[in-house]
Motif scaffolding. Sequence first.
Motif, PDB file in Angstrom:
ATOM      1  N   GLY A 109       0.812  -1.160   0.016  1.00 44.58           N
ATOM      2  CA  GLY A 109      -0.087  -0.038   0.073  1.00 44.58           C
ATOM      3  C   GLY A 109       0.773   1.127  -0.074  1.00 44.58           C
ATOM      4  O   GLY A 109       0.519   2.413  -0.709  1.00 44.58           O
ATOM      5  N   GLN A 110       1.933   1.123   0.841  1.00 41.90           N
ATOM      6  CA  GLN A 110       2.737   2.414   0.814  1.00 41.90           C
ATOM      7  C   GLN A 110       3.435   2.428  -0.264  1.00 41.90           C
ATOM      8  O   GLN A 110       3.586   3.888  -0.897  1.00 41.90           O
ATOM      9  N   LEU A 111       3.824   1.470  -1.067  1.00 42.83           N
ATOM     10  CA  LEU A 111       4.413   1.635  -2.454  1.00 42.83           C
ATOM     11  C   LEU A 111       3.402   2.272  -3.764  1.00 42.83           C
ATOM     12  O   LEU A 111       3.751   3.171  -4.349  1.00 42.83           O
ATOM     13  N   VAL A 112       2.055   1.732  -3.595  1.00 42.80           N
ATOM     14  CA  VAL A 112       1.189   2.038  -4.415  1.00 42.80           C
ATOM     15  C   VAL A 112       0.897   3.917  -4.184  1.00 42.80           C
ATOM     16  O   VAL A 112       0.931   4.576  -5.253  1.00 42.80           O
ATOM     17  N   LEU A 113       0.840   4.162  -2.883  1.00 39.73           N
ATOM     18  CA  LEU A 113       0.598   5.492  -2.967  1.00 39.73           C
ATOM     19  C   LEU A 113       1.834   6.386  -3.165  1.00 39.73           C
ATOM     20  O   LEU A 113       1.605   7.617  -3.767  1.00 39.73           O
ATOM     21  N   ALA A 114       2.947   5.866  -2.989  1.00 33.79           N
ATOM     22  CA  ALA A 114       4.166   6.721  -3.291  1.00 33.79           C
ATOM     23  C   ALA A 114       4.376   6.694  -4.851  1.00 33.79           C
ATOM     24  O   ALA A 114       4.610   7.771  -5.557  1.00 33.79           O
ATOM     25  N   ARG A 115       3.914   5.568  -5.489  1.00 36.81           N
ATOM     26  CA  ARG A 115       3.922   5.696  -6.865  1.00 36.81           C
ATOM     27  C   ARG A 115       2.931   6.733  -7.689  1.00 36.81           C
ATOM     28  O   ARG A 115       3.202   7.359  -8.625  1.00 36.81           O
ATOM     29  N   ALA A 116       1.883   6.745  -7.042  1.00 34.90           N
ATOM     30  CA  ALA A 116       0.926   7.604  -7.420  1.00 34.90           C
ATOM     31  C   ALA A 116       1.113   9.104  -7.124  1.00 34.90           C
ATOM     32  O   ALA A 116       1.029  10.070  -8.120  1.00 34.90           O
ATOM     33  N   ILE A 117       2.010   9.263  -5.928  1.00 32.11           N
ATOM     34  CA  ILE A 117       2.500  10.650  -5.789  1.00 32.11           C
ATOM     35  C   ILE A 117       3.244  11.122  -7.026  1.00 32.11           C
ATOM     36  O   ILE A 117       3.408  12.168  -7.326  1.00 32.11           O
ATOM     37  N   ILE A 118       4.208  10.127  -7.107  1.00 32.91           N
ATOM     38  CA  ILE A 118       5.351  10.082  -8.398  1.00 32.91           C
ATOM     39  C   ILE A 118       4.688  10.673  -9.815  1.00 32.91           C
ATOM     40  O   ILE A 118       5.013  11.476 -10.418  1.00 32.91           O
ATOM     41  N   GLY A 119       3.486  10.077  -9.898  1.00 33.87           N
ATOM     42  CA  GLY A 119       2.916  10.157 -11.075  1.00 33.87           C
ATOM     43  C   GLY A 119       2.130  11.742 -11.191  1.00 33.87           C
ATOM     44  O   GLY A 119       2.260  12.503 -12.177  1.00 33.87           O
ATOM     45  N   CYS A 120       1.822  12.244  -9.712  1.00 32.87           N
ATOM     46  CA  CYS A 120       0.989  13.369  -9.789  1.00 32.87           C
ATOM     47  C   CYS A 120       2.339  14.425  -9.958  1.00 32.87           C
ATOM     48  O   CYS A 120       2.240  15.435 -10.754  1.00 32.87           O
ATOM     49  N   GLY A 121       3.317  14.191  -9.594  1.00 33.12           N
ATOM     50  CA  GLY A 121       4.436  15.333  -9.604  1.00 33.12           C
ATOM     51  C   GLY A 121       5.132  15.294 -10.909  1.00 33.12           C
ATOM     52  O   GLY A 121       5.479  16.447 -11.203  1.00 33.12           O
ATOM     53  N   LEU A 122       5.045  14.217 -11.678  1.00 33.33           N
ATOM     54  CA  LEU A 122       5.642  14.229 -12.924  1.00 33.33           C
ATOM     55  C   LEU A 122       4.526  14.686 -14.173  1.00 33.33           C
ATOM     56  O   LEU A 122       4.972  14.602 -15.204  1.00 33.33           O
ATOM     57  N   GLY A 123       3.407  14.818 -13.567  1.00 37.99           N
ATOM     58  CA  GLY A 123       2.253  14.784 -14.605  1.00 37.99           C
ATOM     59  C   GLY A 123       2.247  16.247 -15.485  1.00 37.99           C
ATOM     60  O   GLY A 123       1.715  16.017 -16.477  1.00 37.99           O
ATOM     61  N   GLY A 124       3.142  16.906 -15.139  1.00 35.78           N
ATOM     62  CA  GLY A 124       3.330  18.455 -15.985  1.00 35.78           C
ATOM     63  C   GLY A 124       4.658  18.436 -16.438  1.00 35.78           C
ATOM     64  O   GLY A 124       4.757  19.609 -17.322  1.00 35.78           O
ATOM     65  N   CYS A 125       5.583  17.660 -16.604  1.00 32.62           N
ATOM     66  CA  CYS A 125       7.110  17.726 -17.116  1.00 32.62           C
ATOM     67  C   CYS A 125       6.968  18.027 -18.516  1.00 32.62           C
ATOM     68  O   CYS A 125       7.621  19.081 -19.079  1.00 32.62           O
ATOM     69  N   PHE A 126       6.278  17.266 -19.245  1.00 36.75           N
ATOM     70  CA  PHE A 126       6.157  17.703 -20.845  1.00 36.75           C
ATOM     71  C   PHE A 126       5.427  18.897 -21.024  1.00 36.75           C
ATOM     72  O   PHE A 126       6.108  19.645 -21.860  1.00 36.75           O
ATOM     73  N   MET A 127       4.304  19.132 -20.544  1.00 37.48           N
ATOM     74  CA  MET A 127       3.432  20.491 -20.673  1.00 37.48           C
ATOM     75  C   MET A 127       4.188  21.703 -20.495  1.00 37.48           C
ATOM     76  O   MET A 127       3.938  22.639 -21.119  1.00 37.48           O
ATOM     77  N   SER A 128       4.841  21.467 -19.348  1.00 34.02           N
ATOM     78  CA  SER A 128       5.631  22.570 -18.671  1.00 34.02           C
ATOM     79  C   SER A 128       6.574  22.951 -19.657  1.00 34.02           C
ATOM     80  O   SER A 128       7.064  24.157 -20.006  1.00 34.02           O
ATOM     81  N   ALA A 129       7.443  22.284 -20.212  1.00 36.65           N
ATOM     82  CA  ALA A 129       8.432  22.415 -21.223  1.00 36.65           C
ATOM     83  C   ALA A 129       7.849  22.988 -22.416  1.00 36.65           C
ATOM     84  O   ALA A 129       8.449  23.790 -22.861  1.00 36.65           O
ATOM     85  N   VAL A 130       6.815  22.478 -22.880  1.00 34.32           N
ATOM     86  CA  VAL A 130       6.142  22.853 -24.189  1.00 34.32           C
ATOM     87  C   VAL A 130       5.807  24.367 -23.598  1.00 34.32           C
ATOM     88  O   VAL A 130       5.814  25.209 -24.791  1.00 34.32           O
ATOM     89  N   LYS A 131       4.993  24.410 -22.772  1.00 31.17           N
ATOM     90  CA  LYS A 131       4.716  25.925 -22.310  1.00 31.17           C
ATOM     91  C   LYS A 131       5.791  26.851 -22.350  1.00 31.17           C
ATOM     92  O   LYS A 131       5.592  28.089 -22.779  1.00 31.17           O
TER      93      LYS A 131
END
Length: 437
Positions: A109-131
């Motif tokens: 459970g802890q790893l699933v939550l951590a993996r989801a947090i990573i996904g949230c944090g990296l969700g804007g990498c490409f779009m931020s760069a494009v912007k």
Amino acid sequence: MSMETDQSQSRLNGVAVFFYVFLPFALGHYLSSLLRNVNAVLAPHLVGALALTPGQLGLLTSAFFFAFALVQLPVGIALDRYGPRKVQVVLLMLAAIGALLFATGRSFGQLVLARAIIGCGLGGCFMSAVKAISTWIAPTRLPSVQGYLIAVGGLGAASSTMPVRVLLQHTDWRGLFMLLSALTACSGLLIWLVTPRSQAPGGALPTVRSVLDVYRAPAFRATISLVLVPHAIFFGIQGLWIGRWLADVARFPDAAVAYLLYMGMASVIFGAIAVGMITEWAGRRGIEALDVAAVGVFLFILVQVVIVLNWRPSLQLLSVLFTLVGTITGIEYAIVAQSLPRTLTGRAATCLNLLIFIGAFLVQAGFGLIVGLWRPDAAGHFPALAYRVAFGVLVALQMPGLLGYVHDFLRRRQVKCGIALLTQKEEYEIGSLRSPR
């Protein structure tokens, strides 16, 4: 935009934009691609450390994609309201926290939550760069520069294979995520320190309802009708089923499959750069980026048709060509960024990502369901017919978009020809009136 911001923008030459804008944001995109794909290599280590079942391993890995898709619209709204510099710093710090929690997690459970947090944090990498890139360079340069950005992502994906295997000889997966957490935090700090401040659009906070402005844009609809399904297929198949296809149909051993997957990841780098250069070259000659995309989509479908025909002498070549030609689908980001107002580019990029990742999830799951209709042999290999049928369904899904583009292209040509004939007729009539009788 303030006078101070205009002056700072005018002082940035191409070299400054490369070092102060492109590189910091590209580093974040590199780390995003690495973290997105690293579980494929870490799977045996995670299963051994936590005694995970295949279902748990799949859920653990897919938590990233679920969280990634979940934050797309809020991130797009934030990018248009606050600008890429502020948004990306916050998100990268969140991703660094998620990677740290993953490194110290002791339960599933802890790893699933951590993996989801990573996904949230990296969700804007490409779009931020494009912007950020679209703010500081001319629109005509976007295809090539975004091609370089996608190539950096391919480098990150390639780094998640053999380089990670080498690093695991000196540390375990927890130490690896400690290192990735530190690198992600440093990436956010770098953006905060070196990227020039640009005036955010300000005004009223964009709402989710305002996202409809993106979907109403004809350029956005024309782009996704042609490229969205191929892009989702590229992500969904390249990330999982190409490897299984090589193992089941070509019967390649694991080492050969890993090498071919690495070659496919590496081909993304060259393919993305080539797509950007070709698109920019075509633009200087009056050829629209959507027309370039249509040629690429046709070639991408053609590769899949050859896979359906089960051309066995070159299955390994087809696996690399699938990834190489599939990079053309990344052109839709540049098309939308060029066609829509800058106030909508953040939301447009995140709308694309939302649709692409939902589509990739459906493709990945649906392809597995089709293959699962057949029974594996004693060695666990599914028959070639199962994959041929599954790829055939993918080809059928892409054909309406390509045929729709051809129909619109022919209609536009007819309209242009009609306008040209009317113009010639008017010129002739005017010349006749002016000529002496």
